[in-house]
Structures are given as C-alpha cells and as structure tokens.
Design an enzyme around this catalytic site. Structure first.
Site, PDB file in Angstrom:
ATOM      1  N   PHE A   1      -9.801 -10.323   9.320  1.00 36.36           N
ATOM      2  CA  PHE A   1     -11.187 -10.720   9.607  1.00 36.36           C
ATOM      3  C   PHE A   1     -12.131  -9.646   9.109  1.00 36.36           C
ATOM      4  O   PHE A   1     -11.709  -8.550   8.739  1.00 36.36           O
ATOM      5  CB  PHE A   1     -11.401 -10.978  11.100  1.00 36.36           C
ATOM      6  CG  PHE A   1     -11.034  -9.842  12.012  1.00 36.36           C
ATOM      7  CD1 PHE A   1     -11.965  -8.862  12.327  1.00 36.36           C
ATOM      8  CD2 PHE A   1      -9.763  -9.742  12.552  1.00 36.36           C
ATOM      9  CE1 PHE A   1     -11.637  -7.818  13.178  1.00 36.36           C
ATOM     10  CE2 PHE A   1      -9.421  -8.700  13.413  1.00 36.36           C
ATOM     11  CZ  PHE A   1     -10.355  -7.732  13.714  1.00 36.36           C
TER      12      PHE A   1
ATOM     13  N   TYR B   1     -11.331   5.383  10.206  1.00 35.24           N
ATOM     14  CA  TYR B   1     -11.820   4.909  11.490  1.00 35.24           C
ATOM     15  C   TYR B   1     -11.348   5.703  12.698  1.00 35.24           C
ATOM     16  O   TYR B   1     -11.889   5.541  13.786  1.00 35.24           O
ATOM     17  CB  TYR B   1     -11.465   3.427  11.646  1.00 35.24           C
ATOM     18  CG  TYR B   1     -12.213   2.582  10.639  1.00 35.24           C
ATOM     19  CD1 TYR B   1     -13.550   2.274  10.835  1.00 35.24           C
ATOM     20  CD2 TYR B   1     -11.599   2.157   9.466  1.00 35.24           C
ATOM     21  CE1 TYR B   1     -14.255   1.544   9.902  1.00 35.24           C
ATOM     22  CE2 TYR B   1     -12.304   1.427   8.516  1.00 35.24           C
ATOM     23  CZ  TYR B   1     -13.624   1.123   8.741  1.00 35.24           C
ATOM     24  OH  TYR B   1     -14.329   0.407   7.805  1.00 35.24           O
TER      25      TYR B   1
END
Length: 418
Positions: free
Chosen positions: A418, A128
C-alpha cells in the site's frame, strides 16, 4: 539553493493534485505526467488533510499520503492505524529535512486522532527506523517449477468436491470483501482493504496506464461457499522446439482455509502451457510447498522485511493483542519523538489477554519503540535483539520471558502492498 525555511510543508489542496502527482512520479522514477484517468482516480480518493506536500515556490518537491487503516493484532483484534504511502523527495531537494517534517506532522495528527499504530511498506530499509518504525512482518516470494511438482496432469479439480470458477471483476468486487474479512481477522499483520483496493484491482479505478485485466478464479466448497479467490496474469513464452514455457504470476491469493489455499495453488499449477508459477507476496512459512507432492518444486526467490509498524500508544497496542503464556514483565520504552515512551508493566493472563499499566518499578527489559514494534506481532525474538544490542536486559532472563509471552506459533503476514 533554497533555504529549508523557505520550503513550505502543508496539506495539499485538490487543485494542487497534478503538481503533487508529478512530484510523486518524479520520486518513483516514473514518467512525470500521469494520464487523465490516473488523476481522476486520485481525485476520487482525495481526503483533505491526508496528502502532504513540500513546496518550493509553486513547485511540489516532496510527497506524503496517509489514510485510515486497521491492522490485525495477535489474537484477531483490528487496531486503528495510520497507513503511510506515496513518500517521495525530489532528487533536487534531498537532505533538507523534508521527510522529517512531513512525518512529524502526520504522526502527531495520527496520535491526536487516536490511532494505535502507524504502518508502511518500506522501499529502503535504513530510512524509517529513525522515526520509530520497526519491521514487523516478513514477505517471501515462491517460484514453482510445475513439471517437477509431481501433480497428476490428468486431474486439475479440487480433491474435496469443491470447484474452481473463473469470474469477472464485478463478481470479485461482490464476493471479495467478505471473503477477505475472514482471512484478515484470523491473520496477525493483515491490513484492511478499503473499497478502492477492490476497485483498483479490477480496473474500476486505474492507477496504472495501460491497465491489464488479470484472470480471476474463485474456489467454492462442495456446499457452494466461497472460501478462496486469486488473480493472476500469464506471459507468452515458447521454447525453440515449440514447447510452451509460460509463467503464471499471482497478483494476490486469498484463502480463508488451508483447503482453499490448496485448491487454488493446485489449479494454478494445472493450467495448460504454464510451466512456472510465481506466488507473489506470501508468508515466509506459507504452506504452498507442502501442497505439492514434491515440496522442492517450490523455492523462495525473494525474501525481505515487509510491514513496518510505528507504535503510537504502548498501552493500547499491548492490550489489543493476546499472549502465548501467562507472565509479567516491566518494559522501559524509549521514544525520541516523545509520542509514547515510558515504563510499563505488562501482565498476561493464562487465557491470553494482557493488561499494560504505567509503573515506577525497576525496568526488566529496556528497548526503543522501534524494537517494541518489531516484537509486537510476534515475528521477532527479544533474545535475538538482545544479542544484537538492540534490547537490554536489566534482569537476567527477561528477554527469554518476553519471547514466551510475545512470540506466535505461526508467523504474522501482511498480504498487501500500500
């Protein structure tokens, strides 16, 4: 092999959810077909436009989901965030730019909505950074050797006159949200929990099949105020001499005060048959070891980067947080995606508030947007990043001054996956 241009990246319709879910499971190496109750749960959370899929013909081969979130900046201000999850690419379609296309589409939409940052929990480290994300908090998991902890086995209640009560899922859904808000607004790096979080953790929404109900315990002060809550499970292990060797595994623990944390950890270490307590995801400077008479009874068994942040608006991100000292610094921020790069003067006042304005002055500290994200919550040091060649000083001492402004006395922490 299908050409990249023949693969359609687009928002998923509700009718396409089963195909999207199958691709998600495939990417996460789970059984491809989900039970009906899992698909029902996904439909309840479906928001048009926030699920993306890559389709090779009729087959979904990559998945991406985002949702609205708030992340707490240093000083307690909630910042609107684009939370990213459920990112997969099927093994048959790797290295075709599918994630890059989905990420670009989502981040552009988030910028248009006015989100200040994007967030995610990275399963793999190298992916990322190329999209402008930087690791902003760290997670530690502790294991407690209960017999070594030195706690009095004759007494398990809180020492401050409070009490521990076992409750059910309905009570958790009633008491938990307000309690967590107290922690969230005081904890840099914490993220908001939507109603679905509480529903999923208490079995009302089921993304796991079969679902195992945990034990829920609530800490109340002597005055009856709810200040802490935890969920935990336990295994069933016995030694050869018929001695219990059970492990209590904490799913989550919310303490609005150190007294609540102390009471809950001591409760967990006092449960009959439990000889080991596993803490779940905690801050790397958690007070847990020092709640025990022998802090060496608790040791870190896992530690890694956790919440990753991608800044979408430098000005709003830097003005949302507070600062440890007064000072001024000119930052030059590079952003290859063109979302928020530029040169900015950060001015921090003695009271902790800061202002950030575009400037043509000479830069004093030059860095990539991913490294600004790593510094934003105060966990990393600009001096360290300069030593690694990731931050460049254009004025001697600028990195040290950045640390004086940005670093925090307690480390940021994100309690959630999450």
């Amino acid at each position: 092999m299908t050409r990249r241009t023949d693969i359609d990246v687009r928002p998923v319709t509700e009718a396409e959810l089963p195909a999207w879910d199958r691709a998600l499971n495939t990417g996460f190496l789970q059984a491809p077909t989900s039970p009906d109750e899992v698909l029902r749960a996904r439909r309840r959370l479906f928001v048009p436009g926030r699920l993306l899929g890559a389709f090779d013909g009729d087959r979904c081969v990559a998945t991406f989901r985002s949702f609205d979130q708030e992340v707490t900046a240093v000083g307690g201000t909630p910042v609107p965030s684009d939370a990213i999850s459920n990112v997969t690419v099927s093994p048959t379609h790797r290295r075709r730019g599918l994630l890059t296309r989905m990420m670009a589409q989502d981040l552009a939409a988030a910028k248009e909505r006015g989100d200040v940052v994007a967030t995610l929990i990275a399963a793999e480290y190298p992916i990322y950074g190329r999209y402008g994300f930087g690791p902003a908090t760290t997670m530690a998991e502790w294991t407690v050797d209960v017999p070594r902890a030195g706690l009095d086995p004759r007494w398990a209640g809180p020492e401050d006159g409070g009490r521990i009560d076992l409750v059910d899922g309905e009570e958790v859904r009633k008491l938990g949200p307000e309690l967590f808000e107290r922690l969230r607004l005081a904890q840099p790096g914490a993220v908001s929990k939507p109603p679905a979080w509480w529903q999923a953790r208490t079995g009302e929404l089921r993304f796991e099949s079969p679902w195992t109900e945990p034990f829920f315990a609530v800490y109340r002060t002597a005055g009856g105020e709810v200040e802490g809550m935890t969920a935990y499970t336990a295994d069933d292990r016995w030694g050869d001499a018929k001695q219990p060797l059970n492990t209590a595994s904490v799913k989550w623990l919310i303490g609005a005060t150190p007294a609540a944390d102390r009471a809950l950890w001591r409760y967990l270490c006092s449960i009959d048959w439990v000889t080991t307590v596993k803490s779940g995801w905690r801050a790397p400077d958690d007070l847990l070891p020092h709640f025990l008479p022998d802090p060496r009874a608790a040791h870190i068994t896992s530690q890694a980067d956790w919440l990753w942040v991608r800044i979408l608006d430098v000005v709003r991100a830097l003005e949302a947080r507070t600062y440890e000292a007064a000072g001024s610094l000119v930052l030059e921020v590079a952003d290859a995606a063109g979302l928020t790069g530029g040169r900015w003067r950060l001015e921090a006042a003695a009271g902790g508030k800061g202002s950030c304005t575009a400037t043509t002055e000479s830069a004093e500290l030059v860095l990539d947007v991913r490294d600004l994200a790593t510094l934003w919550l105060g966990d990393e040091s600009a001096v360290r990043l300069a030593a690694l060649g990731r931050v460049r000083e254009e004025r001697a001492g600028a990195a040290r001054e950045a640390d004086a402004l940005l670093r925090t006395s307690r480390r940021p922490w994100c309690p959630d996956m999450f």
